[in-house]
Write a protein that holds these residues in place. Structure first.
Motif, PDB file in Angstrom:
ATOM      1  N   GLY A   1       0.800  -1.215   0.000  1.00  0.00           N
ATOM      2  CA  GLY A   1       0.000   0.000   0.000  1.00  0.00           C
ATOM      3  C   GLY A   1       0.831   1.262   0.000  1.00  0.00           C
ATOM      4  N   VAL A   2       2.013   1.230  -0.597  1.00  0.00           N
ATOM      5  CA  VAL A   2       2.916   2.379  -0.536  1.00  0.00           C
ATOM      6  C   VAL A   2       2.766   3.263  -1.762  1.00  0.00           C
TER       7      VAL A   2
ATOM      8  N   THR B   1      -7.593   2.272   0.447  1.00  0.00           N
ATOM      9  CA  THR B   1      -7.496   3.582   1.068  1.00  0.00           C
ATOM     10  C   THR B   1      -7.398   3.485   2.584  1.00  0.00           C
ATOM     11  N   VAL B   2      -7.637   2.317   3.147  1.00  0.00           N
ATOM     12  CA  VAL B   2      -7.647   2.149   4.593  1.00  0.00           C
ATOM     13  C   VAL B   2      -6.539   1.183   4.996  1.00  0.00           C
TER      14      VAL B   2
ATOM     15  N   ARG C   1      -0.595  -3.356   5.834  1.00  0.00           N
ATOM     16  CA  ARG C   1      -0.696  -2.639   4.565  1.00  0.00           C
ATOM     17  C   ARG C   1      -1.081  -1.196   4.869  1.00  0.00           C
ATOM     18  N   ALA C   2      -0.252  -0.270   4.437  1.00  0.00           N
ATOM     19  CA  ALA C   2      -0.521   1.145   4.701  1.00  0.00           C
ATOM     20  C   ALA C   2      -1.663   1.626   3.822  1.00  0.00           C
ATOM     21  N   GLY C   3      -2.401   2.611   4.311  1.00  0.00           N
ATOM     22  CA  GLY C   3      -3.483   3.205   3.543  1.00  0.00           C
ATOM     23  C   GLY C   3      -3.118   4.607   3.095  1.00  0.00           C
ATOM     24  N   LYS C   4      -3.785   5.075   2.072  1.00  0.00           N
ATOM     25  CA  LYS C   4      -3.477   6.404   1.553  1.00  0.00           C
ATOM     26  C   LYS C   4      -3.840   7.503   2.541  1.00  0.00           C
TER      27      LYS C   4
END
Length: 714
Positions: A356-357, A370-371, A399-402
């Motif tokens: 999620g980068v 997005t989350v 997982r990173a979110g925007k």
């Protein structure tokens, strides 16, 4: 008064505020501004001069200090090299998938991308902001000469006079960089079209690939069907003699053929490494040679299939790959022209391996990206072989979110279980962490169940100043849910067969109960084969440490009595029925069968791949090769069972139980399968039969609405 003040002194400035006139204060500010400019000028001059100076040569060690030496980790197994020498516009999202896959399974890695074209800030700064160590270093022939990236006069002269307009210059330059970077620093080289599927082993390795060309491969390994060593993914310690010889003997104007594509890559690595291996090179004693399926499970001819082939069991294919293979190569020079079809194998990988980068939205994930969330399977099958680690297919990662893409986001983590223990590699730092540090913790934890534990729940809590995440997964302890059942036949070597079977089960699934039915009553033989046998009062048989049980079945009885006895003696919810010549191989998927039958409650019998043609298992007529062989199957159910109540499984008729089930429903299976005890103990094998009892069992199971499934890739 101004002359008496020490410029830049806080004391002087405060004194002047109180005592100086407005004109004096303006003079002081102007002087201070000029001095600040002078300081900035000399600062930038220092940076410019040091960055343009040639690398420093350490005379004592005859090595060169480059501008990125400080990035090299102390453990070379944490160092990854790769290269990209075409325009940045060709660096597509599937290359970022490669980087994501690497950091998901190696969050502590340092990745150095050697490239004359990539913009380090645009591509890799978002990774570094989240704690990942990845850097793009500008490289060229001039820089390699400047860095002393050669091993002798021949390779140095080759670099100086290399024809940059030759047909395969960039490909051959890649091969040179592979060898010289590993020789000087050690580490792992990975091409940018290789996905990491599970953590790479912590030892030196190189893998075989297959030549599927119609032309014979004269330089491939002798006495093999076109096997050669591929340098696309390999790991070495620094200063290996074989790497030096490859560089010095291959990149030499006397022998170099600029028109030969493979001569400085696969051919050179294969010939030199095999020669050193055959000469018992002491530096290669610990070098592992992997079979093709471990690093390169697909050949280039099958590339289109993994991008376009949509099948129901693609998730099982991926599960099989992430258990047996360390990596997957998608041959970028071929597959870059292919689109990614939703439901294909690569689409599954895109969805599963995503930090999620910086990757753009792929396919139709909707708003999920997005989350921030924790990615993991809903179910973890605990076996001793896994040692409680969450690796490969069982990987857990954040997982990173925007919404929280800012580099200053810091996480706190806590992990809890009810019926076991979570073991951390380091409990000192569980707060104020970036994404990479969180994933390193998740990558290193292990779970240890209590002795009596059969099921547990792992809860992961992640918090920031604005975000709170709770994620849970179920842990099922294999040995408390499955019993191995085997019926032996009266053969001269049955006890050696039993010994091999028991050894293979205890090797891969220790602490799992094994029930063996035998029609030979030879206690002395039992004692010779199974050590420390003790009498078991409640089973009327013999047991080895209460795990392996042998039951004495009267002679001249068919398999039906044995199977019925074994199923009724089973105390676990599921059993795995095998024949006496069955042994468990290196990569068993029996725990995957448990995962499927546990998840899909409507499945009563399940087995792995049993036939290339599933249709063969969907027609009972294949049971009957000739009328003269089927007379005993004229009746369907014996009279004493016609009025027997059968266990009828229940599930919501409005929900399709097979909507997400990757397995295929069939009518019957061979005699190796996993069964649900509660739904099958009322069926039984009919003791009327001395043969064809399995056929009768599946016919009556079908009449009783029991479901049978086979799963490909298992």
């Amino acid at each position: 008064m101004v002359a008496k003040l020490k410029l830049g002194s806080k004391r002087a400035w405060f004194y002047c505020i109180r005592r100086c006139s407005s004109r004096q204060r303006r003079i002081i500010l102007r002087l201070a501004s000029n001095i600040g400019s002078i300081i900035l000028f000399f600062g930038f001059l220092h940076i410019f001069l040091t960055s343009s100076l040639p690398p420093i040569i350490d005379q004592d060690h005859n090595s060169v200090h480059t501008s990125f030496d400080h990035l090299i980790p102390s453990d070379s197994f944490d160092l990854f090299w790769t290269m990209w020498n075409t325009d940045e516009s060709t660096f597509r999202d599937r290359r970022l998938l490669v980087i994501d896959s690497l950091f998901i399974h190696h969050p502590q890695a340092t990745v150095i991308v050697l490239s004359p074209t990539l913009n380090d800030t645009n591509l890799f700064l978002p990774y570094r902001q989240r704690g990942y160590q990845i850097y793009s270093i500008n490289i060229s022939l001039d820089r390699m000469i400047q860095w002393h990236w050669y091993v002798g006069d021949r390779s140095r002269n080759f670099l100086i006079h290399w024809n940059t307009l030759s047909t395969y210059f960039y490909s051959h330059m890649n091969d040179y960089v592979k060898g010289i970077s590993l020789y000087l620093y050690g580490g792992t080289y990975i091409d940018m079209d290789i996905l990491i599927l599970q953590p790479l082993p912590r030892h030196e390795f190189i893998g075989f690939d297959r030549s599927d060309s119609s032309e014979s491969c004269l330089w491939c390994v002798k006495n093999t069907l076109g096997l050669y060593l591929s340098p696309s993914l390999m790991r070495f310690r620094s200063r290996r003699k074989v790497l030096r010889e490859i560089l010095e003997n291959t990149f030499d104007h006397q022998v170099y053929n600029e028109s030969c594509f493979n001569c400085v890559g696969s051919k050179a690595f294969t010939e030199h490494i095999i020669q050193h291996r055959d000469m018992n090179d002491s530096q290669l004693i610990n070098l592992k040679f992997f079979e093709p399926f471990r690093l390169y499970p697909f050949t280039w001819r099958k590339t289109l299939l993994i991008f376009h082939n949509v099948q129901k069991d693609a998730s099982l294919q991926l599960a099989d790959l992430m258990i047996r293979s360390y990596s997957l190569r998608f041959f970028g020079h071929i597959s870059d022209q292919f689109s990614i079809v939703h439901g294909c194998l690569i689409a599954f990988l895109f969805d599963q391996l995503d930090l999620g980068v910086v990757r753009p939205k792929i396919l139709n994930r909707g708003g999920k990206k997005t989350v921030a969330r924790v990615i993991h399977l809903p179910l973890y099958i605990y076996t001793d072989r896994k040692q409680g680690r969450f690796l490969g297919r069982d990987v857990i990662y954040l997982r990173a979110g925007k919404r929280i893409s800012d580099e200053n986001v810091k996480w706190n983590i806590s992990i809890h279980v009810s019926n076991g223990t979570i073991i951390y590699s380091n409990t000192s730092f569980l707060s104020n962490l970036n994404q990479a540090q969180i994933n390193k913790i998740l990558n290193e934890i292990s779970y240890q169940p209590y002795e009596s534990t059969s099921i547990d729940t792992l809860n992961i809590y992640l918090t920031t100043s604005k975000t709170y995440i709770i994620s849970s997964l179920t842990i099922v302890v294999f040995s408390k849910w499955v019993t191995f059942l085997v019926k032996t036949m009266e053969t001269s070597d049955q006890w050696s067969v039993i010994q091999r079977l028991v050894t293979s089960v205890e090797t891969h699934y220790p602490q799992t109960i094994i029930h063996i039915a035998s029609n030979l009553d030879h206690q002395s033989i039992y004692q010779n084969i199974l050590l420390n046998l003790i009498s078991s009062d409640d089973t009327k048989g013999y047991s080895s440490n209460k795990i392996t049980f042998i039951y004495n079945i009267p002679e001249n009885n068919g398999q039906s009595i044995s199977y019925n006895y074994l199923v009724n003696a089973t105390s676990t919810p599921f059993f795995f029925l095998i024949n006496n010549n069955f042994t468990i191989e290196e990569y068993p998927h029996i725990d995957l069968l448990l995962e499927l039958i546990y998840t899909y409650k409507h499945i009563d019998i399940i087995a792995g791949q049993t036939s290339e043609n599933i249709e063969e298992l969907n027609n009972f007529s294949s049971f009957f090769p000739g009328n003269n062989q089927t007379q005993e199957l004229q009746h369907d159910i014996s009279e004493d069972k016609q009025d027997q109540d059968l266990f009828i499984p229940s599930f919501d008729d409005k929900v399709d139980p097979d909507k997400t089930n990757p397995c295929h429903q069939v009518d019957f299976l061979p005699d190796v399968f996993m069964g649900r005890k509660e739904s099958l103990r009322s069926i039984d094998w009919d003791i009327f039969f001395q043969s064809k009892e399995d056929e009768d069992f599946f016919i009556r199971s079908d009449q009783a609405n029991r479901t049978v499934y086979t799963c490909q890739f298992i």
